[in-house]
Structures are given as structure tokens and as C-alpha cells.
Write a protein that holds these residues in place. Sequence first.
Motif, PDB file in Angstrom:
ATOM      1  N   TYR A 173     -11.284   6.253 -19.952  1.00 39.85           N
ATOM      2  CA  TYR A 173     -10.078   7.093 -19.840  1.00 39.85           C
ATOM      3  C   TYR A 173      -9.266   7.076 -21.125  1.00 39.85           C
ATOM      4  O   TYR A 173      -8.744   8.094 -21.549  1.00 39.85           O
TER       5      TYR A 173
ATOM      6  N   PRO B 188      -1.024   8.573  -3.136  1.00 40.27           N
ATOM      7  CA  PRO B 188      -2.316   8.371  -3.758  1.00 40.27           C
ATOM      8  C   PRO B 188      -2.258   8.663  -5.248  1.00 40.27           C
ATOM      9  O   PRO B 188      -1.777   9.694  -5.674  1.00 40.27           O
ATOM     10  N   LYS B 189      -2.734   7.750  -5.997  1.00 47.45           N
ATOM     11  CA  LYS B 189      -2.688   7.877  -7.438  1.00 47.45           C
ATOM     12  C   LYS B 189      -4.104   7.774  -7.947  1.00 47.45           C
ATOM     13  O   LYS B 189      -4.920   7.052  -7.397  1.00 47.45           O
ATOM     14  N   LEU B 190      -4.351   8.500  -8.992  1.00 47.39           N
ATOM     15  CA  LEU B 190      -5.670   8.421  -9.602  1.00 47.39           C
ATOM     16  C   LEU B 190      -5.727   7.178 -10.468  1.00 47.39           C
ATOM     17  O   LEU B 190      -4.940   7.012 -11.386  1.00 47.39           O
TER      18      LEU B 190
ATOM     19  N   TYR C 108     -15.330  -3.434  -0.187  1.00 48.16           N
ATOM     20  CA  TYR C 108     -14.424  -2.391  -0.644  1.00 48.16           C
ATOM     21  C   TYR C 108     -14.056  -1.420   0.462  1.00 48.16           C
ATOM     22  O   TYR C 108     -14.896  -0.973   1.237  1.00 48.16           O
TER      23      TYR C 108
ATOM     24  N   PHE D 139     -11.027   1.933   1.127  1.00 45.10           N
ATOM     25  CA  PHE D 139     -10.209   2.908   0.420  1.00 45.10           C
ATOM     26  C   PHE D 139      -8.923   3.112   1.196  1.00 45.10           C
ATOM     27  O   PHE D 139      -8.961   3.409   2.394  1.00 45.10           O
ATOM     28  N   HIS D 140      -7.795   2.935   0.519  1.00 46.67           N
ATOM     29  CA  HIS D 140      -6.506   3.096   1.195  1.00 46.67           C
ATOM     30  C   HIS D 140      -5.816   4.373   0.758  1.00 46.67           C
ATOM     31  O   HIS D 140      -5.745   4.648  -0.429  1.00 46.67           O
TER      32      HIS D 140
ATOM     33  N   VAL E 208      -5.914  13.749  -6.055  1.00 40.00           N
ATOM     34  CA  VAL E 208      -4.984  12.755  -6.603  1.00 40.00           C
ATOM     35  C   VAL E 208      -4.541  13.188  -7.987  1.00 40.00           C
ATOM     36  O   VAL E 208      -5.232  13.913  -8.682  1.00 40.00           O
ATOM     37  N   THR E 209      -3.357  12.752  -8.346  1.00 41.20           N
ATOM     38  CA  THR E 209      -2.873  13.037  -9.684  1.00 41.20           C
ATOM     39  C   THR E 209      -2.590  11.727 -10.378  1.00 41.20           C
ATOM     40  O   THR E 209      -2.398  10.700  -9.744  1.00 41.20           O
ATOM     41  N   ARG E 210      -2.578  11.805 -11.670  1.00 38.70           N
ATOM     42  CA  ARG E 210      -2.322  10.620 -12.468  1.00 38.70           C
ATOM     43  C   ARG E 210      -0.892  10.708 -12.973  1.00 38.70           C
ATOM     44  O   ARG E 210      -0.549  11.590 -13.727  1.00 38.70           O
TER      45      ARG E 210
ATOM     46  N   PHE F  47       0.800  -1.205   0.000  1.00 37.83           N
ATOM     47  CA  PHE F  47       0.000   0.000   0.000  1.00 37.83           C
ATOM     48  C   PHE F  47       0.836   1.259   0.000  1.00 37.83           C
ATOM     49  O   PHE F  47       0.472   2.272   0.577  1.00 37.83           O
TER      50      PHE F  47
ATOM     51  N   GLU G 159      -0.816   5.322   7.251  1.00 35.80           N
ATOM     52  CA  GLU G 159      -1.607   4.607   6.257  1.00 35.80           C
ATOM     53  C   GLU G 159      -3.035   4.635   6.763  1.00 35.80           C
ATOM     54  O   GLU G 159      -3.298   4.305   7.924  1.00 35.80           O
ATOM     55  N   GLN G 160      -3.953   5.024   5.909  1.00 42.90           N
ATOM     56  CA  GLN G 160      -5.338   5.096   6.337  1.00 42.90           C
ATOM     57  C   GLN G 160      -6.213   4.192   5.488  1.00 42.90           C
ATOM     58  O   GLN G 160      -6.025   4.063   4.283  1.00 42.90           O
ATOM     59  N   GLU G 161      -7.161   3.568   6.143  1.00 46.72           N
ATOM     60  CA  GLU G 161      -8.128   2.742   5.439  1.00 46.72           C
ATOM     61  C   GLU G 161      -9.514   3.287   5.753  1.00 46.72           C
ATOM     62  O   GLU G 161      -9.906   3.394   6.915  1.00 46.72           O
ATOM     63  N   ILE G 162     -10.224   3.621   4.713  1.00 42.74           N
ATOM     64  CA  ILE G 162     -11.525   4.253   4.875  1.00 42.74           C
ATOM     65  C   ILE G 162     -12.622   3.281   4.465  1.00 42.74           C
ATOM     66  O   ILE G 162     -12.568   2.713   3.372  1.00 42.74           O
TER      67      ILE G 162
ATOM     68  N   GLU H 225      -8.113  -0.426 -13.282  1.00 45.34           N
ATOM     69  CA  GLU H 225      -6.772  -0.469 -12.693  1.00 45.34           C
ATOM     70  C   GLU H 225      -6.845  -0.812 -11.209  1.00 45.34           C
ATOM     71  O   GLU H 225      -6.061  -1.602 -10.687  1.00 45.34           O
TER      72      GLU H 225
END
Lengths: 235, 235
Positions: free
Chosen positions: A158, A76-78, A223, A225-226, B229-231, A72, B172-175, A83
Motif C-alpha cells: 500500500y 468498516p475501514k479498509l 480468523y 471478520f467483524h 469499505v473506504t480508507r 469493534f 455487530e456482525q462476525e463472519i 494493520e
Amino acid sequence: MAHKYETVAADIREIISTSLAPHDALPSERDLMTRYDVSRMTVRAAIAKLVDEGRVYNVHGSGTYVGSIDLFSKTPKLTSFTEDMTSRGYVASSRPLALARIDADEDIARRLGVPVDTECTHLRRLRLADNNPMAIEDVYLPRTVMEIEQLHLDQSLYVQLTEAGHEVHRAEQEIQAIMLSEEDSRLLGVPNGSAALSVERVSTSRRGLVIEFARTIYRSDRYSFHIAVTRDNEK
Amino acid sequence: MAHKYETVAADIREIISTSLAPHDALPSERDLMTRYDVSRMTVRAAIAKLVDEGRVYNVHGSGTYVGSIDLFSKTPKLTSFTEDMTSRGYVASSRPLALARIDADEDIARRLGVPVDTECTHLRRLRLADNNPMAIEDVYLPRTVMEIEQLHLDQSLYVQLTEAGHEVHRAEQEIQAIMLSEEDSRLLGVPNGSAALSVERVSTSRRGLVIEFARTIYRSDRYSFHIAVTRDNEK
DNA sequence: AAGTGGTCTAGACCACCGC
DNA sequence: CGGTGGTCTAGACCACTTC
């Protein structure tokens, strides 16, 4: 490999994964300079990239160390749904539920940054992971970005956006807990009134143009979210 | 101001906020070199910082431009509940619900990276925003990090941890979306069975030592989670 | 004191954009 | 084509950690 710092970075990645453990020290920057016969700035560019990837961290006056993270790690990536699911080990697929031209209501217009009643394309899909319902996704695109006739449901959205000259570069996401509607519960195959994760996303191009507004509702039993965050102790 | 690139960055921020609009071009790097009488690398260090802050973006071969408005959240930052609420315009407070020494169960031990039954400090608090219940927070600290007797309930936990030599650097966070238990519903003042946002956080020091495991449950009618977030279109 | 990463200089050439 | 950001060199000194 195009640039020197990339080859250096790639080589350091290799060293890390083959012979270093978390919190082990990397060779010093001056050491790496002579090793790869490059200037210090190139070494630092390579390390900066690895820091950005979360693989290593610097300690001023002490050294550069391998990060503790594992799977992990990443900043953070989009990611697209496909993906995201692939990286979680699922096979992603989707089933279209609706495709229509609509006029933006107040909420959608605000998110897209366009006037109310602007014509938009609305795509609603059930998203599956290993053929099990995982999420419901609503995507809204301004007509100026993509016409409904241009949209191919069997291709990655995308990829189509990129090919149309609207590459997504950045997004703002808002994550909420919601209670599922009766319809959504049925689609996802969970009890009515279950909790779910709503992720609303406004995506923009490198130039700052809004490309899409999307709302994805994930079943909460499958699900989460990390994200990894760091504390900047700076101004 | 200590470093040159910081003064340059500060000055560019000023220029942006006083005389430039989103997507306006900044002066070129070579222009800025002569303007501040610094080397190009210093200019680039300043711009790199602004890019990191999300204030500007580069377009190779074209220029550097002011980012779109979107006021806030660049790279996600780790914030305390108090900082988070303050930035949202609330006054944060808290009410202790429990403080005890416990032995880590399997779940907690795994998160903290310690053996099962390791002695830990457990702090449970009701978190308020403008005196309204906003969240319930459970924090678990290994005894090696902080003894229960050292803990002052009327002070910021992060400040105390920093003073004890355990500055949090990364988390590290998990939501997840969850359904509230009856007890938690009552504490938060929402209907039983409401959806809520659960944020689980494992915080580590710069050196990678686990400092705390915390689970915060936010009422979903008042709280949502923002991230940008960015790609990265790179390998 | 020695070694580390952090900042900085004064140049250079390359890759890309827009006219 | 000229101007832009992207990469790179070969040095230098500073700030910090470690012993």
C-alpha cells in the motif's frame, strides 16, 4: 491541530474516554459552543465526525450520547493485512511464494476492468501472524499501475502504491466460505478440505481507477471478520 | 418533500442518472446555490448525503464528481434476510424448525449481555430463496424484549420488534467460515462437511439495548457477502 | 414549556487545483 | 491566477423529546 472542529472533536474524545460511560449524555451543542468559543456549526462538524467514528449517536430532541461500542466500534475501514493483524495484537509478516508477470484471464480482467490478456503483475504471499500461517494472498496489479520491476517485496504494498500516485481510497469486498485446496491446506498447516474464508477485494483510487484485485484466503480456525452495520430508516 | 436539501439531493440524483457519466463533474456548489436559490450550506448538506450514498465524491480544489458505476453497497446497511434476498432478486420464505423458551447458556448470555440462565426465546428457521434452502437461522431474544406468546411466525420479526418498541438500529456482525454439521448439511441439501458462511449478529436499539442475537448459516455455493469499505487517511 | 438536535441563511476567509 | 471545495461565524426557526 489545523482546524477548530478537529480540536473540539479531539477534546470531546478525551472527555468521553476519561469521564463518560456508554449512553451517558454529552454536553449539549449550545453548551459546547460557549465552552470552546466556536459557532454551532463547528460543534456540529466535530460531533458529525465522532458519529462517523461510531463514538457517539444523536437522538433528535433529546441529546447526543456516548456509543456502546468498544473495541469493534469503527465503521468498516479498509485495512492492510499488517494493520489488521496489528490491531488484533499479532506481529504480521509474510513470505513471498510467487512474483510473475501474467496475462489477465477472464476472471481477473473482469475484476480489474481491463481487457483479457492485459499484462498484470501477480504477487502471491503467505501471510503470517506471530510467525504462524494465517492467510494466503494473491494480488493482481495492472502493469499501468505498477511494473513488476518497481515492486519491492520487503515493503508495504500500500505504501508503494501510494508513493506511485495510486492511493487506495475505496474497495469492494466479497466474502465467501470455501473449501481449501490440498496445496493451500498444506501452506496454511491445516487439514486438507478445511473450511476457509475467502475475501476478494477490488480496490480503487479516489478517482475511481481500479488499482488492484486481491484474493486472501484466511484459515477459519484463527480468523473471523467483524463489521458493524446500521439500519438507515430513510429512503 | 420535507427539507430543502433533500429536494436538492433528489434533483442532483436525477441529473446524475439522466445526463452524467462516472467521473463527470457536477456543477459547482456556488452554481447549485443560485440554481436552487438556497444557501451554500444547504447545497453542501445535499452533496454530503450523496457522498454518503457513494454516488459522488469530492476533490478539494477541483470539484465534485460522479462516482464509478458500482451500482450498490455504499456504507454497509443492516438488512433482514427477506430484504437481502429481495435485493438479490429472489423470493424469500421460511420454514420454522423450532420455537422454544430456553435458558441462556454461557455463550448466548454473553452475546445478549444478560446473566446466564436468563429466560430467552429461541427461534430456529430454515430460510429459503425461490423455495430453495439458503440458510439456517437461529434467533435468541431476551424475554424482556419479546415473549414467546407474542411471536407470530408468519410475520417479519423485525416488523414485530419495531412494533413492540424495539427497533433495531445497529448490529455487530462476525463472519466465519465453518464446516457444516451433518444435520445442517441435510437441511440445506448440500454434501456433508461442506463449507458454509456463519454470520453471527448482535443487534441493538438506538439506545444501545441488545435486542437479539442471531446466527445465520448460509450455504457457500449460493451465498457470498458484499461490503464496501473506504480508507480514512486521517488520524 | 423548556431544552435538545435538525435545518437554513448570508455572508467570510482559507487551502488546493489547474491553467 | 481564478475557480473549486473546506472551514467558520452569528444568527434564525423548526421538529422532537421530556417534564
